[in-house]
Design a protein around this motif. Structure first.
Motif, PDB file in Angstrom:
ATOM      1  N   LEU A  31      11.980   4.316  -5.846  1.00  0.00           N
ATOM      2  CA  LEU A  31      11.408   3.617  -4.700  1.00  0.00           C
ATOM      3  C   LEU A  31      11.949   2.208  -4.583  1.00  0.00           C
ATOM      4  O   LEU A  31      12.277   1.734  -3.486  1.00  0.00           O
ATOM      5  N   ILE A  32      12.047   1.516  -5.707  1.00  0.00           N
ATOM      6  CA  ILE A  32      12.544   0.136  -5.682  1.00  0.00           C
ATOM      7  C   ILE A  32      14.014   0.102  -5.287  1.00  0.00           C
ATOM      8  O   ILE A  32      14.431  -0.670  -4.402  1.00  0.00           O
ATOM      9  N   VAL A  33      14.825   0.959  -5.919  1.00  0.00           N
ATOM     10  CA  VAL A  33      16.278   0.913  -5.724  1.00  0.00           C
ATOM     11  C   VAL A  33      16.705   1.460  -4.368  1.00  0.00           C
ATOM     12  O   VAL A  33      17.613   0.908  -3.728  1.00  0.00           O
ATOM     13  N   TYR A  34      16.061   2.523  -3.904  1.00  0.00           N
ATOM     14  CA  TYR A  34      16.526   3.194  -2.697  1.00  0.00           C
ATOM     15  C   TYR A  34      15.689   2.926  -1.448  1.00  0.00           C
ATOM     16  O   TYR A  34      16.163   3.153  -0.330  1.00  0.00           O
ATOM     17  N   TRP A  35      14.450   2.461  -1.639  1.00  0.00           N
ATOM     18  CA  TRP A  35      13.590   2.207  -0.479  1.00  0.00           C
ATOM     19  C   TRP A  35      13.438   0.715  -0.211  1.00  0.00           C
ATOM     20  O   TRP A  35      13.567   0.268   0.929  1.00  0.00           O
ATOM     21  N   GLU A  36      13.208  -0.077  -1.253  1.00  0.00           N
ATOM     22  CA  GLU A  36      12.952  -1.497  -1.063  1.00  0.00           C
ATOM     23  C   GLU A  36      14.229  -2.333  -1.038  1.00  0.00           C
ATOM     24  O   GLU A  36      14.411  -3.167  -0.143  1.00  0.00           O
ATOM     25  N   VAL A  37      15.103  -2.145  -2.028  1.00  0.00           N
ATOM     26  CA  VAL A  37      16.320  -2.969  -2.112  1.00  0.00           C
ATOM     27  C   VAL A  37      17.198  -2.822  -0.870  1.00  0.00           C
ATOM     28  O   VAL A  37      17.659  -3.843  -0.325  1.00  0.00           O
ATOM     29  N   PRO A  38      17.466  -1.602  -0.379  1.00  0.00           N
ATOM     30  CA  PRO A  38      18.285  -1.505   0.835  1.00  0.00           C
ATOM     31  C   PRO A  38      17.680  -2.215   2.045  1.00  0.00           C
ATOM     32  O   PRO A  38      18.420  -2.753   2.879  1.00  0.00           O
ATOM     33  N   ALA A  39      16.355  -2.225   2.156  1.00  0.00           N
ATOM     34  CA  ALA A  39      15.722  -2.933   3.269  1.00  0.00           C
ATOM     35  C   ALA A  39      15.989  -4.432   3.172  1.00  0.00           C
ATOM     36  O   ALA A  39      16.279  -5.095   4.187  1.00  0.00           O
ATOM     37  N   ILE A  40      15.912  -4.976   1.953  1.00  0.00           N
ATOM     38  CA  ILE A  40      16.184  -6.404   1.758  1.00  0.00           C
ATOM     39  C   ILE A  40      17.654  -6.716   2.040  1.00  0.00           C
ATOM     40  O   ILE A  40      17.984  -7.695   2.734  1.00  0.00           O
ATOM     41  N   ILE A  71       0.836  -1.203   0.000  1.00  0.00           N
ATOM     42  CA  ILE A  71       0.000   0.000   0.000  1.00  0.00           C
ATOM     43  C   ILE A  71       0.870   1.252   0.000  1.00  0.00           C
ATOM     44  O   ILE A  71       0.632   2.196  -0.768  1.00  0.00           O
ATOM     45  N   THR A  72       1.891   1.268   0.852  1.00  0.00           N
ATOM     46  CA  THR A  72       2.775   2.428   0.938  1.00  0.00           C
ATOM     47  C   THR A  72       3.485   2.671  -0.386  1.00  0.00           C
ATOM     48  O   THR A  72       3.600   3.819  -0.844  1.00  0.00           O
ATOM     49  N   TYR A  73       3.962   1.604  -1.014  1.00  0.00           N
ATOM     50  CA  TYR A  73       4.633   1.731  -2.305  1.00  0.00           C
ATOM     51  C   TYR A  73       3.704   2.348  -3.348  1.00  0.00           C
ATOM     52  O   TYR A  73       4.093   3.275  -4.075  1.00  0.00           O
ATOM     53  N   ASN A  74       2.486   1.859  -3.412  1.00  0.00           N
ATOM     54  CA  ASN A  74       1.544   2.360  -4.429  1.00  0.00           C
ATOM     55  C   ASN A  74       1.104   3.791  -4.154  1.00  0.00           C
ATOM     56  O   ASN A  74       0.777   4.526  -5.087  1.00  0.00           O
ATOM     57  N   VAL A  75       1.106   4.190  -2.894  1.00  0.00           N
ATOM     58  CA  VAL A  75       0.799   5.584  -2.577  1.00  0.00           C
ATOM     59  C   VAL A  75       1.987   6.481  -2.914  1.00  0.00           C
ATOM     60  O   VAL A  75       1.836   7.534  -3.549  1.00  0.00           O
ATOM     61  N   LEU A  76       3.193   6.061  -2.520  1.00  0.00           N
ATOM     62  CA  LEU A  76       4.378   6.885  -2.750  1.00  0.00           C
ATOM     63  C   LEU A  76       4.679   7.070  -4.232  1.00  0.00           C
ATOM     64  O   LEU A  76       5.179   8.128  -4.646  1.00  0.00           O
ATOM     65  N   LYS A  77       4.386   6.063  -5.049  1.00  0.00           N
ATOM     66  CA  LYS A  77       4.725   6.179  -6.472  1.00  0.00           C
ATOM     67  C   LYS A  77       3.823   7.167  -7.211  1.00  0.00           C
ATOM     68  O   LYS A  77       4.081   7.484  -8.380  1.00  0.00           O
TER      69      LYS A  77
END
Length: 232
Positions: free
Chosen positions: A152-161, A138-144
């Motif tokens: 979002l994918i490279v700097y928000w999601e990938v670093p978390a993984i 939900i957060t991803y779809n709102v932020l995009k």
């Protein structure tokens, strides 16, 4: 070993929160260039800051972010856990205490001796929930709506993984894998003394024997504990 004072714990908690948010805001607002080496440097920086968020949440679990103010201590722990991919602080807190109480036994939720990838899967299965995945989606779809999808994918999601893998490898797998002497009540070991690498790799949590021996010490005090204790 001396326990941490209230103000030092709060300083580092707010410093890491501020750095995480400031750096993430910066990279999300700038065009993504996969040919630039700075893109990958920023991914590594954000990964390290994500790890700092989790370590702060971990220290809150042990009550050392703000020892004199438990509500503030656990409130900051909850904030850091939530910002780290919507982790459930209450679940983390309960299971981490189980890890310390039943380390390297069948009741330990973190240790599953054997194949690295099987262990990592079982470790993740203990903590990832459908509510967490839904909140991230939900957060991803709102932020995009306002921010580039690629950023979002490279700097928000990938670093978390990557941070999750970093925390598991240096903070769980290496310290607890294999056999430990029965007299070693911590059932853990430490990496060799190298404070620069220990900080870069996992905020000194490679000094894991010291953490289990002195769980009241904050992350930045583990180097002092390593200097104080003989090699493990």
């Amino acid at each position: 070993m001396n326990k941490v004072n209230n103000f030092t714990g709060l300083f580092w908690a707010f410093a890491l929160l501020t750095l995480w948010l400031a750096h993430l805001s910066y990279v999300l607002a700038h065009p993504l260039d996969f040919l630039s080496p700075w893109t990958y440097v920023h991914v590594l920086i954000q990964t390290h800051l994500y790890t700092g968020l989790f370590i702060t949440s971990h220290d809150a679990i042990h009550g050392v972010v703000s020892p004199a103010y438990p509500k503030l201590n656990h409130g900051l722990g909850w904030v850091c856990a939530t910002l780290f991919a919507f982790n459930n602080y209450a679940v983390l807190r309960k299971k981490h205490h189980w890890h310390h109480d039943y380390v390297n036994t069948e009741q330990d939720p973190d240790v599953h001796q054997g194949n690295f990838f099987v262990w990592w899967f079982k470790f993740m299965w203990q903590y990832v929930t459908w509510q967490q995945v839904l909140a991230m989606a939900i957060t991803y779809n709102v932020l995009k709506i306002w921010l580039p999808m690629e950023n979002l994918i490279v700097y928000w999601e990938v670093p978390a993984i990557l941070s999750t893998l970093q925390l598991f490898f240096f903070g769980t797998y290496l310290p607890h894998r294999g056999e430990h002497a029965p007299e070693n009540k911590t059932q853990s070991r430490s990496q060799k003394r190298n404070h620069v690498w220990a900080f870069i790799s996992c905020y000194f949590f490679g000094y894991h024997y010291e953490h289990h021996a002195h769980p009241y010490l904050a992350w930045w005090k583990l180097a002092e504990a390593k200097d104080y204790k003989p090699e493990r």
